[in-house]
Write an enzyme that holds these catalytic residues in place. Sequence first.
Site, PDB file in Angstrom:
ATOM      1  N   ARG A  63       0.702  -0.647   0.015  1.00 12.92           N
ATOM      2  CA  ARG A  63      -0.151   0.131   0.477  1.00 12.92           C
ATOM      3  C   ARG A  63       1.360   1.439   0.100  1.00 12.92           C
ATOM      4  O   ARG A  63       0.859   2.462   0.402  1.00 12.92           O
ATOM      5  CB  ARG A  63      -0.850   0.305   1.208  1.00 12.92           C
ATOM      6  CG  ARG A  63      -1.928  -1.237   0.811  1.00 12.92           C
ATOM      7  CD  ARG A  63      -3.051  -1.202   2.466  1.00 12.92           C
ATOM      8  NE  ARG A  63      -4.153  -2.076   1.949  1.00 12.92           N
ATOM      9  CZ  ARG A  63      -5.157  -2.050   1.529  1.00 12.92           C
ATOM     10  NH1 ARG A  63      -5.212  -1.050  -0.480  1.00 12.92           N
ATOM     11  NH2 ARG A  63      -5.975  -3.079   1.134  1.00 12.92           N
ATOM     12  N   LEU A  64       2.654   1.051  -0.746  1.00 15.80           N
ATOM     13  CA  LEU A  64       2.771   2.459  -0.638  1.00 15.80           C
ATOM     14  C   LEU A  64       2.530   3.118  -2.130  1.00 15.80           C
ATOM     15  O   LEU A  64       3.341   3.148  -3.124  1.00 15.80           O
ATOM     16  CB  LEU A  64       4.651   1.493  -0.324  1.00 15.80           C
ATOM     17  CG  LEU A  64       4.419   1.467   1.303  1.00 15.80           C
ATOM     18  CD1 LEU A  64       5.880   1.054   0.790  1.00 15.80           C
ATOM     19  CD2 LEU A  64       4.459   1.642   2.017  1.00 15.80           C
TER      20      LEU A  64
END
Length: 213
Positions: free
Chosen positions: A190-191
């Site tokens: 989720r970066l």
Amino acid sequence: MTDTTSIKHPAPLTSGDFTAAEEPLALFGEWFAEATKSEPNDPNAMALSTVDTDGLPDVRMVLMKGYDAGGFVFYSHIASQKGRELAANPKAALLFHWKSLRRQVRIRGPVSPVTDAEADAYFATRPKQAQIGAWASKQSRPLESRFAFEQAIAKVAAQYLIGEVPRPPGWSGWRITPLRFEFWHDRPFRLHDRIEFRRDAPGQAWSKTRLYP
């Protein structure tokens, strides 16, 4: 491979880094071209958000039927819920989500009606059955039964059995002129990568900001 290594050396997104783009419309064009090749259904589908007179948001899926420097165009009934909301508050937001590419594009801006000539030209390209349906449908109004709708379709079909079907007076389109673009690409853990383009008014230069995920 450890999680830290994955973050330091992420898999490449595309042949180039999209966050280096300086202008949003060209970048949208590149992404849309890729989506046209990879999405199994309707790469031009977009979520359209409007607001009613009470300030309550409303959202539905529509199909983009064209875009250029002037904005993003879709068509529908003027008397539909979206049409009434846009007449009262001519601002909207769009969202394209291309799951096959793990990408999203968000767009916000003012809305204006297309010209009669534009609406006529697009309506003429629709399949005849869709043209007939536009006459038969009282979009967003209560419908007593499917049979009643089929009867209305049959009546219009008989009326236009021969010749061209004209555009209904209550059927037209709108153009959303972007003041905001956000491009989002999925990344591990989720970066995600996000960039936003902003301008205060149409015709002005765009400013770009990279955003935290």
